[in-house]
Write a protein that holds these residues in place. Sequence first.
Motif, PDB file in Angstrom:
ATOM      1  N   ARG A   1      83.878  79.278  60.318  1.00 47.08           N
ATOM      2  CA  ARG A   1      83.264  78.480  61.392  1.00 47.08           C
ATOM      3  C   ARG A   1      81.860  78.035  60.998  1.00 47.08           C
ATOM      4  O   ARG A   1      81.469  76.897  61.254  1.00 47.08           O
ATOM      5  N   LEU A   2      81.113  78.908  60.338  1.00 54.53           N
ATOM      6  CA  LEU A   2      79.764  78.545  59.894  1.00 54.53           C
ATOM      7  C   LEU A   2      79.790  77.407  58.880  1.00 54.53           C
ATOM      8  O   LEU A   2      78.831  76.645  58.767  1.00 54.53           O
ATOM      9  N   ARG A   3      80.876  77.297  58.153  1.00 59.39           N
ATOM     10  CA  ARG A   3      80.986  76.277  57.106  1.00 59.39           C
ATOM     11  C   ARG A   3      81.574  74.956  57.618  1.00 59.39           C
ATOM     12  O   ARG A   3      81.628  73.981  56.871  1.00 59.39           O
ATOM     13  N   LEU A   4      82.026  74.919  58.866  1.00 62.96           N
ATOM     14  CA  LEU A   4      82.547  73.673  59.420  1.00 62.96           C
ATOM     15  C   LEU A   4      81.409  72.684  59.633  1.00 62.96           C
ATOM     16  O   LEU A   4      80.269  73.067  59.902  1.00 62.96           O
TER      17      LEU A   4
ATOM     18  N   LEU B   1      88.691  93.656  61.295  1.00 57.18           N
ATOM     19  CA  LEU B   1      87.355  93.059  61.135  1.00 57.18           C
ATOM     20  C   LEU B   1      87.261  92.045  60.006  1.00 57.18           C
ATOM     21  O   LEU B   1      86.600  91.018  60.146  1.00 57.18           O
ATOM     22  N   SER B   2      87.900  92.316  58.898  1.00 55.37           N
ATOM     23  CA  SER B   2      87.820  91.401  57.765  1.00 55.37           C
ATOM     24  C   SER B   2      88.294  90.004  58.161  1.00 55.37           C
ATOM     25  O   SER B   2      87.637  89.004  57.868  1.00 55.37           O
ATOM     26  N   ALA B   3      89.425  89.927  58.860  1.00 56.06           N
ATOM     27  CA  ALA B   3      89.953  88.625  59.284  1.00 56.06           C
ATOM     28  C   ALA B   3      89.038  87.955  60.311  1.00 56.06           C
ATOM     29  O   ALA B   3      88.777  86.745  60.231  1.00 56.06           O
ATOM     30  N   LEU B   4      88.529  88.729  61.273  1.00 55.14           N
ATOM     31  CA  LEU B   4      87.624  88.151  62.270  1.00 55.14           C
ATOM     32  C   LEU B   4      86.342  87.641  61.615  1.00 55.14           C
ATOM     33  O   LEU B   4      85.856  86.551  61.937  1.00 55.14           O
ATOM     34  N   LEU B   5      85.804  88.413  60.679  1.00 59.71           N
ATOM     35  CA  LEU B   5      84.575  88.002  59.997  1.00 59.71           C
ATOM     36  C   LEU B   5      84.804  86.776  59.125  1.00 59.71           C
ATOM     37  O   LEU B   5      83.949  85.893  59.051  1.00 59.71           O
TER      38      LEU B   5
ATOM     39  N   VAL C   1      73.497  80.666  66.783  1.00 63.98           N
ATOM     40  CA  VAL C   1      74.242  80.161  67.944  1.00 63.98           C
ATOM     41  C   VAL C   1      75.739  80.081  67.614  1.00 63.98           C
ATOM     42  O   VAL C   1      76.593  80.479  68.415  1.00 63.98           O
ATOM     43  N   THR C   2      76.056  79.603  66.411  1.00 70.83           N
ATOM     44  CA  THR C   2      77.461  79.486  65.981  1.00 70.83           C
ATOM     45  C   THR C   2      78.123  80.859  65.906  1.00 70.83           C
ATOM     46  O   THR C   2      79.263  81.036  66.358  1.00 70.83           O
ATOM     47  N   ILE C   3      77.412  81.841  65.349  1.00 68.94           N
ATOM     48  CA  ILE C   3      77.960  83.205  65.262  1.00 68.94           C
ATOM     49  C   ILE C   3      78.246  83.743  66.659  1.00 68.94           C
ATOM     50  O   ILE C   3      79.337  84.256  66.933  1.00 68.94           O
ATOM     51  N   ALA C   4      77.275  83.632  67.551  1.00 70.30           N
ATOM     52  CA  ALA C   4      77.457  84.141  68.914  1.00 70.30           C
ATOM     53  C   ALA C   4      78.613  83.423  69.602  1.00 70.30           C
ATOM     54  O   ALA C   4      79.456  84.059  70.256  1.00 70.30           O
ATOM     55  N   ASP C   5      78.693  82.113  69.433  1.00 70.84           N
ATOM     56  CA  ASP C   5      79.761  81.348  70.055  1.00 70.84           C
ATOM     57  C   ASP C   5      81.123  81.750  69.494  1.00 70.84           C
ATOM     58  O   ASP C   5      82.084  81.930  70.250  1.00 70.84           O
ATOM     59  N   GLU C   6      81.220  81.922  68.183  1.00 68.22           N
ATOM     60  CA  GLU C   6      82.508  82.284  67.570  1.00 68.22           C
ATOM     61  C   GLU C   6      82.935  83.692  67.963  1.00 68.22           C
ATOM     62  O   GLU C   6      84.099  83.919  68.306  1.00 68.22           O
ATOM     63  N   VAL C   7      82.014  84.650  67.935  1.00 67.32           N
ATOM     64  CA  VAL C   7      82.372  86.024  68.312  1.00 67.32           C
ATOM     65  C   VAL C   7      82.786  86.066  69.783  1.00 67.32           C
ATOM     66  O   VAL C   7      83.761  86.733  70.145  1.00 67.32           O
ATOM     67  N   ASP C   8      82.098  85.315  70.629  1.00 70.53           N
ATOM     68  CA  ASP C   8      82.479  85.263  72.041  1.00 70.53           C
ATOM     69  C   ASP C   8      83.825  84.548  72.243  1.00 70.53           C
ATOM     70  O   ASP C   8      84.633  84.961  73.077  1.00 70.53           O
ATOM     71  N   ALA C   9      84.076  83.497  71.469  1.00 70.81           N
ATOM     72  CA  ALA C   9      85.367  82.808  71.548  1.00 70.81           C
ATOM     73  C   ALA C   9      86.491  83.745  71.094  1.00 70.81           C
ATOM     74  O   ALA C   9      87.579  83.742  71.682  1.00 70.81           O
ATOM     75  N   GLN C  10      86.229  84.523  70.066  1.00 73.81           N
ATOM     76  CA  GLN C  10      87.213  85.507  69.612  1.00 73.81           C
ATOM     77  C   GLN C  10      87.474  86.543  70.707  1.00 73.81           C
ATOM     78  O   GLN C  10      88.622  86.912  70.953  1.00 73.81           O
ATOM     79  N   LEU C  11      86.410  86.990  71.349  1.00 74.41           N
ATOM     80  CA  LEU C  11      86.563  87.963  72.431  1.00 74.41           C
ATOM     81  C   LEU C  11      87.398  87.367  73.570  1.00 74.41           C
ATOM     82  O   LEU C  11      88.285  88.029  74.110  1.00 74.41           O
ATOM     83  N   LYS C  12      87.132  86.113  73.915  1.00 73.43           N
ATOM     84  CA  LYS C  12      87.926  85.458  74.953  1.00 73.43           C
ATOM     85  C   LYS C  12      89.398  85.446  74.562  1.00 73.43           C
ATOM     86  O   LYS C  12      90.270  85.761  75.380  1.00 73.43           O
TER      87      LYS C  12
END
Length: 159
Positions: free
Chosen positions: A66-69, A56-60, A130-141
């Motif tokens: 991503r939020l800072r990009l 989790l630490s690495a994923l978070l 939106v960015t959080i949801a997109d990143e977590v979903d991209a990670q899941l993919k």
Amino acid sequence: MTHSKNNGTRPGTTESVADILERELDPVIYDWMTLVEKREDLMSIALSYEDRTGHLSALLREVIERLRLDTGTQAPISVAASHHGDLRRKQGYTVAMVVEESRLLQVCLFTTLHKNTSRIEYSKLLLDVVTIADEVDAQLKQQMLRYMAANAVFTQVQH
């Protein structure tokens, strides 16, 4: 004189969503584990706290990065998610279990933001959600791609 608990920020101070999540990293992991422990399907796989939460630490941190990009910047493919997909397959997780863990992570992230509403920079909040949801979903993919690729290799070896 009364003292309000403000987690090290000055009253009236606003923070970015990335800063809040970075500050709340350990509580997010703890809250996630609390939700996981209530799920019989997830708990059917016997793992230590570290084996269950170590990724989790690495994923978070990747979510925070991503939020800072800058807006419009292409996010890199999550290396941590790839490793996590491989790990969960080896640990005996089903696809549905990995998806459920990801869903619970989003719940924890958004709950953390809710708990910090008095400090959030509102001008960017919806874009950050939106960015959080997109990143977590991209990670899941990415997790599922690695999970399925490893599964395919395992299946070929069996035949």
